[in-house]
Design an enzyme around this catalytic site. Structure first.
Site, mmCIF file in Angstrom:
data_model
loop_
_atom_site.group_PDB
_atom_site.id
_atom_site.type_symbol
_atom_site.label_atom_id
_atom_site.label_comp_id
_atom_site.label_asym_id
_atom_site.label_seq_id
_atom_site.Cartn_x
_atom_site.Cartn_y
_atom_site.Cartn_z
ATOM 1 C CD GLU A 200 -2.819 -0.860 2.552
ATOM 2 O OE1 GLU A 200 -4.115 -1.392 2.350
ATOM 3 O OE2 GLU A 200 -2.447 0.031 3.606
ATOM 4 C CG HIS A 235 3.486 -0.675 11.998
ATOM 5 N ND1 HIS A 235 3.161 0.684 11.417
ATOM 6 C CD2 HIS A 235 4.564 -1.625 11.612
ATOM 7 C CE1 HIS A 235 4.229 0.070 10.652
ATOM 8 N NE2 HIS A 235 5.201 -0.348 10.461
ATOM 9 N NE ARG A 297 -8.467 -9.356 17.228
ATOM 10 C CZ ARG A 297 -8.351 -7.839 17.644
ATOM 11 N NH1 ARG A 297 -8.811 -7.340 18.788
ATOM 12 N NH2 ARG A 297 -6.816 -7.692 17.452
#
Length: 661
Positions: A200, A235, A297
């Site tokens: 990306e 991250h 979740r």
């Protein structure tokens, strides 16, 4: 509502789910590995079952053992928590085939959102904006590099089955792409059993903003507003907040609508989070956000949403799984105040956030103005087998400024001894001026890493207080103190000096202290002399008058260490054992040592090979994070002690270089 559920998880999320379930009169069944036999989540359950050895593949990822425990206990449903099997569609199908209810979304929704590339293609078809990039099936390295070159750097390589920052690499130049790709693929295979990636375009000034969604089996879907998770390292989220600073009602509505649209596109049920990457270079604008992924979740950071909405999201999960409609409609939900969550981990921020292990000889977390979600307590051991989270500290205030002030105070009052933690780092981050103004993006920690992780050297005042504690002179001379305690170091005609020897890191410092009849103390630290007085002591808390000010500090002592906590900082002093000789230090310039317990994932050298300073010689993996160990200098490899797949201990010698001439 269910009468009994099994929680297929461990740690703080298992404790947190159990808390809500038990408040509803639902009995709780825990599962545990051999390493977790005495864990807090086991203690708080109504009944618990052993499911295997410590490694997750043999315990918390063992579907058959978990289902067998559920059947034996007579549980009606299984709550997966987060991580482990929470986003495994095969586990969902196995639960349902066993006649049990899975407290989460259907397997079809998990599959649709489980692979980042397929999910983004689906979102494009559903009208949800996505980040430009390559999301196809071709995984040829040369082809992927060509795609990245055409996009222009920087780009982001992401494991398509990934999450939590695993298998993710930022690449700033074409020549670095192939090595970064290899690392991302290897980490993706290790963490998720899938080496495939997507590429990306990397967004400049990126902010990570996510939206909490909920859907039921009756066709209803709502969002519970957004969370800003931009403070990240590697991250992985560090501090989260809700709502996002600078968010306009127009953009909130646009993001909420896109998130609900994403959930409805896959026939979602239960709790989920739709994550967006936002270009914050010109403020938050409705045309500057793009879909990243959907977590099917409950999220680690869900408590900040609970704090601003007043809703219990686990209660919602249980209701929806039992077949009830959503408790509220969209128009009935509103935002009240501001909330932060900080994640306390056993990790060494100064050493690049390496995960740490150890026994928590001391653990004190503020309870009176903060919510603490934790799966450990004093005396527990942080092992290398699982995520090293110790606790989540959650605070709520009427506005962002008040909530941030509470977070800073809560972290200042948090203390852990026995394992290196990131508490000092979190406190520095909570007091960062740019963050306080709401001026942050996902690169803030990287930009400010040195200042945020730097622990100041102990001052003379710190040494003096620590020495007084070490010598037993830090007592309250006021009411309730034995007169004999005040006589330490006292002499008839003059004040005798006592000496403390404190080792901080590699430096050994001698501190001379004299006690005086008026209760004051004088100390000499190197060439610095100072006077101070202990005003009050209550347990491990001391109030001292020193340097023209009154200061409050706490301490924790073991037979070999003394840790002093003061104003958001902590220093651990080692107390020398005078009966043993100092061990000779290994030549650090010739040895590559394992920084943490882990597994060898790659070896890039062999005996006799010439290497240059900075070359990556070996890659280890600990707690699902890779660590590249580099040559400390130019030289020749003398011996390689490990091979790929070997399990190594903390401090193990992996590679030796020939001695320098």
């Amino acid at each position: 509502m269910f009468k009994k559920i099994l929680i297929a998880n461990r740690g703080e999320i298992a404790v947190r789910v159990a808390r809500t379930a038990k408040s509803l009169g639902i009995k709780v069944v825990a599962v545990y590995s051999e390493a977790d036999r005495n864990a807090l989540h086991v203690e708080e359950a109504d009944e618990a079952y052993l499911i295997g050895p410590a490694p997750v593949n043999e315990s918390y990822l063992n579907k058959d053992a978990i289902l067998a425990a559920a059947k034996k206990a007579g549980a009606q449903a299984i709550h997966p928590g987060y991580g482990f099997l929470s986003e495994n569609p095969e586990f969902v199908e196995a639960v349902e085939a066993a006649g049990l209810v899975f407290i989460g979304p259907p397997a079809s929704a998990i599959r649709a959102m489980g692979l980042k590339d397929a999910a983004k293609q689906l979102m494009e078809h559903s009208g949800v904006p996505v980040v430009p990039g390559y999301h196809g099936e071709n995984q040829d390295a040369a082809f992927l590099k060509t795609q990245a070159d055409q996009m222009g750097y920087p780009v982001l390589i992401k494991a398509r089955a990934g999450g939590g920052g695993k298998g993710m690499r930022r690449v700033d130049a074409s020549e670095d792409f192939l090595s970064a790709l290899e690392g991302a693929q290897r980490e993706g295979q290790s963490s998720f059993g899938d080496p495939r990636v997507l590429i990306e375009k990397y967004i400049q000034s990126p902010r990570h903003i996510e939206v909490q969604v909920f859907a039921d089996s009756h066709g209803n879907a709502v969002h519970l507003f957004e969370r800003d998770c931009s403070l990240q390292r590697r991250h992985q989220k560090v501090i989260e907040e809700a709502p996002a600073p600078g968010m306009s009602e127009e953009m909130r509505a646009a993001m909420g609508e896109a998130a609900v649209k994403a959930a409805l596109a896959v026939g979602y049920e239960g709790a989920g989070t739709v994550e967006f990457i936002v270009d914050g270079s010109e403020g938050l604008r409705p045309d500057r956000f793009w879909f990243m992924e959907m977590n099917t979740r409950l999220q680690v950071e869900h408590p900040v949403t609970e704090a601003i909405t007043g809703e219990d999201l686990v209660h919602w999960q249980l209701r929806v799984a039992a077949g009830a409609p959503l408790p509220k409609r969209q128009e009935e939900l509103s935002i009240n105040g501001h909330a932060f969550e900080a994640r306390i981990y056993a990790e060494d921020a100064e050493a690049g956030f390496l995960p740490a292990t150890g026994t928590l000889n001391e653990l004190r977390l503020p309870q009176h103005f903060a919510r603490i979600d934790s799966g450990v307590r004093k005396g527990d051991t942080i092992t290398p087998f699982y995520d090293p989270m110790i606790a989540k500290v959650i605070v709520h205030g009427e506005n962002r400024s008040e909530a941030l002030s509470k977070l800073s105070q809560a972290l200042e009052k948090s203390r852990a001894v026995g394992a290196t933690t990131n508490i000092t780092f979190l406190h520095a981050l909570a007091n960062h001026e740019g963050f306080a103004r709401g001026e942050m993006d996902t690169l803030l920690i990287d930009r400010e890493l040195e200042s945020l992780t730097r622990v100041p050297e102990p001052t003379a005042e710190v040494y003096a207080i620590a020495a007084a504690i070490d010598l037993g002179l830090a007592h309250d001379a006021g009411y309730g103190t034995s007169p004999w305690e005040t006589l330490a170091g006292w002499r008839l005609w003059s004040s005798a000096r006592q000496f403390a020897h404190l080792r901080y890191r590699e430096a050994l410092t001698e501190v001379a202290i004299a006690s005086h009849q008026d209760g004051s103390l004088s100390a000499t630290v190197g060439d610095t002399g100072l006077s101070f007085k202990i005003l009050r002591r209550e347990g491990d808390e001391i109030r001292v008058s020193i340097g023209g000010a009154q200061r409050c500090c706490h301490f924790a002592r073991t037979p070999t260490t003394l840790t002093l906590f003061m104003e958001g900082q902590c220093w651990t002093f080692h107390l020398p054992d005078h009966l043993s000789e100092d061990e000779e230090q290994a030549d650090a310039g010739s040895a590559i040592i394992s920084p943490v317990p882990g597994q060898v994932r790659a070896v890039h050298c062999k005996a006799g090979q010439a290497v240059r300073e900075g070359d990556v010689l070996v890659v280890t993996e600990a707690m699902k994070m890779e660590h590249s160990l580099k040559a400390p200098r130019d030289g020749v490899v003398q011996e390689v002690m490990v091979a790929v797949g070997d399990q190594v201990e903390d401090g193990a010698l992996l590679i030796a270089l020939e001695e320098e001439a």
